[in-house]
Enzyme design. Structure first.
Site, PDB file in Angstrom:
ATOM      1  N   GLU A 239       1.030  -1.175   0.102  1.00  0.00           N
ATOM      2  CA  GLU A 239      -0.068  -0.055  -0.159  1.00  0.00           C
ATOM      3  C   GLU A 239       0.852   1.206   0.147  1.00  0.00           C
ATOM      4  OE1 GLU A 239      -3.325   0.007  -0.314  1.00  0.00           O
ATOM      5  OE2 GLU A 239      -3.805  -2.113  -0.008  1.00  0.00           O
ATOM      6  N   CYS A 273      -2.439   9.204   2.694  1.00  0.00           N
ATOM      7  CA  CYS A 273      -2.091   8.604   1.318  1.00  0.00           C
ATOM      8  C   CYS A 273      -3.195   9.041   0.313  1.00  0.00           C
ATOM      9  CB  CYS A 273      -1.806   7.240   1.326  1.00  0.00           C
ATOM     10  SG  CYS A 273      -3.337   6.296   1.968  1.00  0.00           S
TER      11      CYS A 273
END
Ligand code: NAP
Length: 467
Positions: A239, A273
């Site tokens: 990720e 993010c």
């Protein structure tokens, strides 16, 4: 950590808002980290032998434990990360939901039973826990990034070795305690903090018994870890970084778009993010959007989150300095500060004023980098195809947002975006029940939903003679 450990054996955890030391954790050496794999392997063998129902009940107890300790966890996150109390409370709630979701998934492991096309053979397809899993998490969501990995790993029957970010290890240790109270046996969840992430992680990845790496962090570190995992062909989930476009069309409901923009940009002070990194606003609504967005930005209360501020500092003074540089270089290219919140008089260098930048050139550095701070650069557009090309330009495609009023228009644009997740008339995409992850260099694999548990399993098929 024991009291007799000297400060040389420990890692100080600092409050980014005040610079005060808020805790110390043991600083693991490579040898100490390597030694944890014995317990992790023993833990794995014991844990995988438990029933899915038992693992589900332990995860339910962990969910309830997170709820019971919600205020303590919130305060810990505020202290070591510097996000607002509201953001920290929301994170604790979101983080605990991964334990509830995977408590429910633990008893639903899918399988299959088919007849081979030529006949005479039955295929029995089952899933098994991948084994000892190394989990590496970043500082921006110290609770949720840990539970998003621990939940599915435990549900699948794996044991885990967690390396939290060196800035925010306290929350990870607190969650490990909650898991122990919930009934997770010794060796199944172990946490090791270190000044040297690579020393600890290399010691683990070198051990043949470690079968999985699940990493959340920057694309640069992810690339290095992928290369390291290639040596032993370790199963990986990645990720990585984002650079989300936030698109507003001429037909959008501007009030709704501004609400969504505030959430997508300023949640966690922009340190997510999934944070909106670039605003592409149609020329026809640019004035209304920037006026309303600017007014809300200017009204944000910046300060120590422990005292109730909306926005705290960014994680370090170094990070703040890098973001100031991006803003300055954008201004040198013609960008204008259209709105800005006030900084408190006693703000340290880690604080940044939330800022709206307009007139940003489409090739400005600030649009190609992950800002990771409370700066909102806006670009006007008129040609849809050209705007979509700009939105898809970065090498990472994690999340994106589209406000287009009519759902069909928004979805048509969303389908053209190279992003693993798109908020359609919404400023947030994270949900424990949904697959979280990116395309291109934003990552490999998905967390959350049924997909998240698959990442911690291996498929086995039995070819059964049926003749
Ligand atoms: P980072 O520098 O990549 O660090 C992430 C983790 O990796 C930390 O625990 C860090 O430990 C560790 N690490 C660093 N170098 C390592 C190495 N050589 N070997 C093994 N481990 C290593 O990222 P960050 O600054 O903490 O977090 C921000 C980044 O994470 C952003 O790019 C953001 O987009 C991304 N992120 C992605 C997601 C997602 O789901 N896609 C979610 C959140 C954040 P130390 O702290 O000890 O250095």
């Amino acid at each position: 950590m024991t009291t007799e450990q000297t400060q040389n054996d420990t890692l100080a955890v600092l409050n980014p808002a005040t610079g005060e030391t808020v805790g110390r954790v043991h600083d693991h050496s490579g040898e100490e980290a390597a030694a944890l794999v014995d317990a992790a392997q023993a833990g794995f063998e014991a844990w995988r032998a438990t029933t899915p129902r038992h693992r589900s009940e332990v995860l339910t107890a962990a969910f309830l434990g997170m709820r019971a300790h919600a205020d303590r966890l919130r305060d810990l996150i505020v202290a070591e990360n510097g996000k607002s109390q509201a953001d920290a409370a929301a994170e604790v709630s979101y983080a605990s939901e991964f334990f509830r979701w995977y408590a429910e998934e633990a008893v639903r492991t899918p399988g299959d039973y088919t007849e081979a096309p030529a006949g005479g053979v039955r295929n029995v397809i089952t899933r098994h826990p991948v084994g000892v899993a190394v989990l590496i998490t970043p500082w921006n969501f110290p609770a949720a990034m840990a539970t998003r990995k621990i939940g599915p790993a435990l549900a699948a029957g794996c044991s885990v070795l967690l390396k939290p970010a060196s800035e925010t290890p306290l929350t990870a240790f607190a969650i490990a305690e909650i898991l122990t109270e919930a009934g997770v046996p010794e060796g199944v969840v172990q946490v090791a903090a270190s000044r040297s992430a690579s020393t600890v992680v290399s010691a683990w990845l070198a051990d043949d018994r470690v079968r999985k790496l699940s990493f959340t962090g920057s694309t640069g570190v992810g690339r290095r870890l992928l290369a390291q995992c290639a040596e032993r062909v370790v199963n990986t989930s990645m990720e990585l970084g984002g650079n989300a476009p936030f698109i507003v069309t001429a037909g959008a409901d501007i009030d709704a778009a501004v609400e969504g923009a505030m959430l997508a940009k300023f949640r966690n002070g922009g340190q997510a993010c999934t944070a909106a990194n670039r605003f592409y606003v149609h020329q026809d609504v640019l004035g209304e959007f920037t006026e309303k967005f600017g007014a809300k930005i200017a009204a944000l209360r910046v300060g120590d989150p422990a005292q109730g501020a909306d926005i705290g500092p960014v994680i370090t003074e170094k990070a703040a300095g890098e973001i100031r540089g991006l803003v300055q270089r954008a201004q040198e290219r013609g960008a204008v500060i259209a709105a800005r919140a006030e900084l408190p008089a006693d703000a340290t260098a880690a604080f940044l004023a939330p800022t709206l930048l307009t007139g940003v050139p489409t090739d400005a550095e600030i649009l190609s980098q992950e800002i990771f701070g409370p700066i909102a650069p806006v670009v006007a557009w008129t040609d849809l195809d050209a705007m979509i090309d700009l939105a898809n330009a970065p090498e990472v495609g994690l999340s994106a947002y589209v406000y287009a009023g009519k759902l069909q228009t928004a979805m048509k644009i969303a389908e053209r975006l190279e992003a693993g997740m798109v908020g359609v008339n919404r400023g947030i995409v994270s949900d424990p029940s949904a697959p979280f992850g990116g395309v291109k260099q934003a990552g490999i694999g998905r967390e959350g939903g049924a997909f998240g548990m698959e990442e911690f399993t291996e498929v086995q098929y039995l070819s059964v003679d049926w003749s």
